[in-house]
Design an enzyme around this catalytic site. Structure first.
Site, PDB file in Angstrom:
ATOM      1  N   ASN A  55       0.852  -1.193   0.000  1.00  0.00           N
ATOM      2  CA  ASN A  55       0.000   0.000   0.000  1.00  0.00           C
ATOM      3  C   ASN A  55       0.880   1.232   0.000  1.00  0.00           C
ATOM      4  OD1 ASN A  55      -2.575  -1.136   0.195  1.00  0.00           O
ATOM      5  ND2 ASN A  55      -2.428  -1.331   2.410  1.00  0.00           N
ATOM      6  N   PHE A 168      -7.367   4.573  11.948  1.00  0.00           N
ATOM      7  CA  PHE A 168      -7.266   5.567  10.892  1.00  0.00           C
ATOM      8  C   PHE A 168      -8.173   5.142   9.743  1.00  0.00           C
ATOM      9  CE2 PHE A 168      -4.056   8.981  11.003  1.00  0.00           C
ATOM     10  CZ  PHE A 168      -3.665   8.857  12.322  1.00  0.00           C
TER      11      PHE A 168
HETATM   12  N1  CTP Z   1      -6.450  -2.170   9.636  1.00  0.00           N
HETATM   13  C1  CTP Z   1      -5.926  -3.241  10.354  1.00  0.00           C
HETATM   14  N2  CTP Z   1      -5.784  -4.456   9.762  1.00  0.00           N
HETATM   15  C2  CTP Z   1      -6.162  -4.641   8.472  1.00  0.00           C
HETATM   16  C3  CTP Z   1      -6.693  -3.568   7.726  1.00  0.00           C
HETATM   17  C4  CTP Z   1      -6.818  -2.333   8.346  1.00  0.00           C
HETATM   18  O1  CTP Z   1      -5.599  -3.083  11.537  1.00  0.00           O
HETATM   19  N3  CTP Z   1      -6.013  -5.837   7.924  1.00  0.00           N
HETATM   20  C5  CTP Z   1      -6.633  -0.877  10.307  1.00  0.00           C
HETATM   21  C6  CTP Z   1      -5.788   0.255   9.780  1.00  0.00           C
HETATM   22  O2  CTP Z   1      -4.536   0.320  10.431  1.00  0.00           O
HETATM   23  C7  CTP Z   1      -6.670   1.459  10.093  1.00  0.00           C
HETATM   24  C8  CTP Z   1      -8.095   0.919   9.929  1.00  0.00           C
HETATM   25  O3  CTP Z   1      -7.974  -0.484  10.074  1.00  0.00           O
HETATM   26  O4  CTP Z   1      -6.539   1.874  11.428  1.00  0.00           O
HETATM   27  C9  CTP Z   1      -8.757   1.274   8.632  1.00  0.00           C
HETATM   28  O5  CTP Z   1      -7.943   0.882   7.558  1.00  0.00           O
HETATM   29  P1  CTP Z   1      -8.430   1.100   6.063  1.00  0.00           P
HETATM   30  O6  CTP Z   1      -7.401   0.516   5.130  1.00  0.00           O
HETATM   31  O7  CTP Z   1      -8.861   2.522   5.862  1.00  0.00           O
HETATM   32  O8  CTP Z   1      -9.749   0.235   6.071  1.00  0.00           O
HETATM   33  P2  CTP Z   1     -10.095  -1.202   5.602  1.00  0.00           P
HETATM   34  O9  CTP Z   1     -10.638  -1.974   6.754  1.00  0.00           O
HETATM   35  O10 CTP Z   1      -8.944  -1.833   4.892  1.00  0.00           O
HETATM   36  O11 CTP Z   1     -11.320  -0.926   4.633  1.00  0.00           O
HETATM   37  P3  CTP Z   1     -11.329  -0.453   3.084  1.00  0.00           P
HETATM   38  O12 CTP Z   1      -9.976  -0.809   2.497  1.00  0.00           O
HETATM   39  O13 CTP Z   1     -12.450  -1.246   2.518  1.00  0.00           O
HETATM   40  O14 CTP Z   1     -11.599   1.022   3.109  1.00  0.00           O
END
Ligand code: CTP
Length: 243
Positions: A55, A168
């Site tokens: 990412n 976040f």
């Molecule tokens: N996060 C996490 N573990 C994952 C994915 C996300 O702990 N496998 C946490 C990130 O560190 C952040 C939050 O979840 O605090 C939101 O991450 P984000 O990437 O915005 O959300 P997703 O759950 O991945 O949803 P989407 O990609 O569908 O927006």
């Protein structure tokens, strides 16, 4: 000036300087029994030994938050994916590559009073990982399987959940709706959201602009400023909440 330049200048009033110093050390001693954990940077999900998917994330905001916790007397752990940033003096630094490693290290470093999950965790890992470097073929099919959601696992854990669990949200659209959804689905106390479609802030930039969504349905915006200032605003609010 020590550097040899001269001109008109003004020093902050000595009384103001003393007030700042006293508040700095008071905060330090007040918070030094508190523990903080921060995840930062991107994870890598390997396709073969030399290729991976990842990412976009510089890690700057997460590192700034860890630094601010340290400055305020917290015993701080920073679990970071690969970034160009250096470890921070006085912060326990754990370097990881994959989401799975980040998950394990997070569990190893709980319980804490506050955890901020700023890492850009890859949502998927490669199911058909190859031990050897894949040779060029016409079409390569990768099978992706869902990674564990680290923050959700921690926030829904009866014994390990920190008093304050902060997530976040990086959004390109519908910031408000998506953040509220994440707040609820990930069982967070706060979601700190940024609009990553705005080129002036986020990712590699030194500035950020965020909205904080709270569990009680209120929210507030922190206008564009340096990521270290955003970090101290966040930590200030954490201290108020924990004390
Ligand atoms: N996060 C996490 N573990 C994952 C994915 C996300 O702990 N496998 C946490 C990130 O560190 C952040 C939050 O979840 O605090 C939101 O991450 P984000 O990437 O915005 O959300 P997703 O759950 O991945 O949803 P989407 O990609 O569908 O927006």
């Amino acid at each position: 000036m020590a550097c040899g330049e001269y001109g008109e200048g003004k020093m902050t009033e000595p009384n103001e300087i003393i007030k700042e110093i006293l508040s700095y050390f008071n905060n330090k001693s007040k918070n030094n029994k508190l523990k903080a954990l921060v995840t930062a940077g991107p994870t890598r999900e390997y396709i073969d030994p030399v290729r991976f998917i990842t990412n976009k994330s510089s890690g700057k905001q997460g590192y700034a938050i860890a630094r601010s916790f340290r400055d305020n007397g917290f015993e701080t752990t920073l679990i970071s994916g690969e970034t160009n940033l250096s470890p921070i003096n006085g912060v326990k630094f754990i370097s990881v590559k994959t989401a799975e490693e980040m998950f394990k290290e997070t569990l190893n470093n709980l319980p804490v009073d506050v955890a901020v999950f700023s890492a850009a965790v890859a949502d998927y890992k490669i199911k058909n990982f190859n031990d050897e470097k894949i040779k060029k073929v016409e079409n390569l099919n990768l099978i992706l399987e869902k990674n564990i959601d680290i923050i959700s696992h921690v926030s829904k854990h009866n014994e390990l959940r920190p008093k304050l669990t902060i997530g976040f949200a990086a959004e390109t659209n519908n910031l408000y709706e998506n953040s509220l959804k994440k707040l609820e689905e990930k069982n967070c106390d706060w979601i700190i959201a940024n609009d990553v479609s705005n080129k002036e802030i986020g990712f590699d930039s030194d500035d950020n602009e965020v909205s904080i969504f709270y569990k009680d349905n209120s929210n507030e915006k922190l206008n564009k400023m340096n990521k270290s200032l955003i970090a101290s605003e966040i930590v200030k609010r954490v201290i108020t909440k924990l004390n």
